[in-house]
Write an enzyme that holds these catalytic residues in place. Structure first.
Site, PDB file in Angstrom:
ATOM      1  N   ASN A 211      -3.311  80.896  18.504  1.00  0.00           N
ATOM      2  CA  ASN A 211      -1.924  81.290  18.750  1.00  0.00           C
ATOM      3  C   ASN A 211      -1.033  80.759  17.640  1.00  0.00           C
ATOM      4  OD1 ASN A 211      -0.965  78.517  19.585  1.00  0.00           O
ATOM      5  ND2 ASN A 211      -2.500  78.880  21.172  1.00  0.00           N
ATOM      6  N   PHE A 325       4.885  71.707  28.806  1.00  0.00           N
ATOM      7  CA  PHE A 325       5.756  72.672  28.138  1.00  0.00           C
ATOM      8  C   PHE A 325       5.472  74.066  28.677  1.00  0.00           C
ATOM      9  CE2 PHE A 325       6.838  69.358  25.281  1.00  0.00           C
ATOM     10  CZ  PHE A 325       7.926  69.778  24.529  1.00  0.00           C
TER      11      PHE A 325
END
Length: 410
Positions: A211, A325
Site C-alpha cells: 500500500n 489508526f
C-alpha cells in the site's frame, strides 16, 4: 532545569544578533554552560568578545579555528550539547538547516548533533521574507524533524516595516528551552511500542501486494516518544524514509512477521501506537518461482492476514494504553468509533486520506482522535511530528490516570 546543562547558542547574521547577548546572559545565569558559535555574518553585528565575557567560554566563528589538538571542535561541541538555541535564525540559516548544508562552524556542528539534542529556533527577519513560501516550507521541514520554533513577534522592524518578524524576547526563548527540556523527560521509564510503514505480501519472488504508507507517521511517533525520554521499540515495515535513531528497531516485511514481532513484545509495553498500514489480505499461495506471463488472465486467491490491533485489544492489560489508526475516505467518525469498539482500542486516530496533504506520503496530517464513545480531540492539518506530539500526550495522560487509579504511580 538548566543547571549544569551544556547549551550551544548559535547566532546568525541579522540585526537581532544584539539580543542574543541577553539570551546568552540569561542561559548562563540559569546555570547553563553556554557555548556560543557565531556565523561570520553575525560577527559583523556583534563582537565575539561580548559573548566570551558573558559566558566565560571561548566563542567560535571559524570552522578551522582549532585551538585544542586533542579534539575536533564541531564534533566535541556536538557531543557535549544537551540543547541548542539558534537566536536569531535568519532565512539563510533556516535554508541551510533544512537542506543539510554544512559550510560554516554552526551548520557543521548542527549536522553533527542531528536529533541527539533538542533544537530551539528563534527566527528573525523582514516580514515579507518571513511570509515567503520558501521560508515557511523550510520551517515546516524542520518542524517535521522535531525542531521547536519560538515564533517571532509583531511590531516595528529594523527595515522600517511593521509586521511579524522581530525575534522573540530573550526571556521567552529561555523559558521555552526550559519547557522543552522538561517535556523531554516527561515519559522517562515508559515503554512505548510503535508500528510503522507498509507490509509486503509476496505473490512470487519479484511481485507483491502493498500500500501507499510511507512510514512517516509511525516514525514521527517513535521519534516524539524517544524525545520525551521513553524507551521505544519500533517495528517497521517498508518505508520511504529512514527510521529515527535512538530506538530499538525491528524490521519486518509481511503482516505475519509484524504480528509475531508485536505480539512477542506487547506484554512489556506500557503504550502501543499502531501506525503501520497492515495488509488485510495476502495471497493464499506464494509461488516459489517467478510466475510467467501467459495470454490468459490471472486470478489470485486472497486470504485474511492476522488482525494485529484486535489481537492486542483482546490481550490488553488494565494499565496498558492501545492506540490505533484508521485511514478513511468517508464517514470518519462512524468508522473510527466502530473500530475502537470492535478492536477494544483505547483511542483511534482517524484521518480522511481523501483530503489534500493528509495521510499517506505527506509530511503533514490532520487527525481526529476517537474512543468508542466519541470524539476526544480534532488535530488540524500540521506536521506529522506535531500530530505525534499531541497524540502521545493524549495516550500518556490516559496511562498516568490509570496508574494513579490503581495506586501504582509512575
Amino acid at each position: 532545569m538548566l543547571q549544569g546543562k551544556t547549551v550551544l547558542l548559535g547566532v546568525t547574521g541579522g540585526i537581532a544578533a544584539y539580543k542574543a547577548a541577553a539570551v546568552a546572559s540569561k542561559l548562563t545565569q540559569a546555570g547553563a554552560k553556554t557555548h556560543v558559535v557565531l556565523t561570520a555574518s553575525a560577527a559583523k553585528f556583534i563582537a565575539p568578545l561580548t559573548f566570551q565575557a558573558i559566558t566565560r567560554n571561548r566563542v567560535i566563528v571559524d570552522t578551522f579555528d582549532e585551538d585544542d589538538a586533542s579534539v575536533i571542535s564541531h564534533i566535541d561541541l556536538a557531543d557535549r550539547a544537551d540543547a541548542v538555541v539558534i537566536a536569531p535564525a535568519t532565512a539563510n540559516s533556516l535554508a541551510k538547516l533544512a537542506l543539510g548544508l554544512g559550510d560554516d562552524m554552526l551548520s557543521t556542528t548542527l549536522l553533527a548533533i542531528g536529533n541527539r539534542a533538542p533544537v530551539l529556533i528563534a527566527p528573525a527577519m523582514n516580514v515579507h521574507m518571513y511570509a515567503n513560501p520558501v521560508v515557511q516550507s523550510h520551517m515546516e521541514t524542520l518542524r517535521a524533524r522535531g525542531f521547536t520554533f519560538v515564533e517571532p513577534g509583531e511590531g516595528f522592524l529594523a527595515c522600517g516595516y511593521t509586521g511579524k518578524g522581530r525575534m522573540a524576547e530573550p526571556e521567552e526563548i529561555v523559558d521555552r528551552l526550559i519547557e522543552r527540556l522538561g517535556r523531554r523527560r516527561a515519559m522517562e521509564g515508559v515503554r512505548v511500542l510503535v508500528t510503522a510503514g507498509a507490509t509486503v505480501e509476496r505473490i512470487d519472488p519479484v511481485r507483491y501486494l502493498t500500500n501507499d504508507s510511507s512510514g512517516k507517521m509511525g516514525f514521527a511517533v517513535a521519534e516524539a516518544a524517544r524525545d520525551l525520554g521513553a524507551k521505544v521499540t519500533l517495528v517497521a515495515g517498508r518505508a520511504d524514509v529512514a527510521p529515527p535513531g535512538g530506538v530499538e528497531l525491528v524490521r519486518v516485511e509481511s503482516a505475519q512477521q509484524m504480528y509475531d514481532a508485536v505480539l512477542s513484545r506487547f506484554a512489556e509495553a506500557d503504550i502501543v501506537v499502531k501506525a503501520a498500514a497492515v495488509a488485510d489480505y495476502r495471497p493464499a499461495q506464494t509461488a516459489a518461482r517467478k510466475l510467467k506471463k501467459t495470454e490468459a488472465t490471472l486470478s489470485l486467491e486472497l486470504e485474511r492476514t492476522p488482525d494485529i490491533l484486535k489481537a492486542l485489544g483482546e490481550r490488553k492489560a488494565p494499565g496498558q494504553v492501545l492506540v490505533g489508526f484508521a485511514a478513511e475516505t468517508n464517514d470518519l467518525a462512524k468508522h473510527a468509533m466502530g473500530k475502537a469498539a470492535r478492536k477494544q482500542a483505547d483511542f483511534i486516530a482517524g484521518n480522511d486520506v481523501s483530503k489534500p496533504n493528509v495521510g499517506f506520503g505527506h509530511d503533514t496530517n490532520a487527525v481526529s482522535v476517537y474512543t468508542a464513545e466519541g470524539l476526544v480531540e480534532d488535530l488540524p492539518l500540521q506536521s506529522k511530528r506535531a500530530v505525534a506530539d499531541r497524540l502521545l500526550a493524549i495516550a500518556y495522560d490516559a496511562y498516568k490516570a490509570r496508574a494513579e487509579a490503581r495506586g501504582t504511580g509512575l
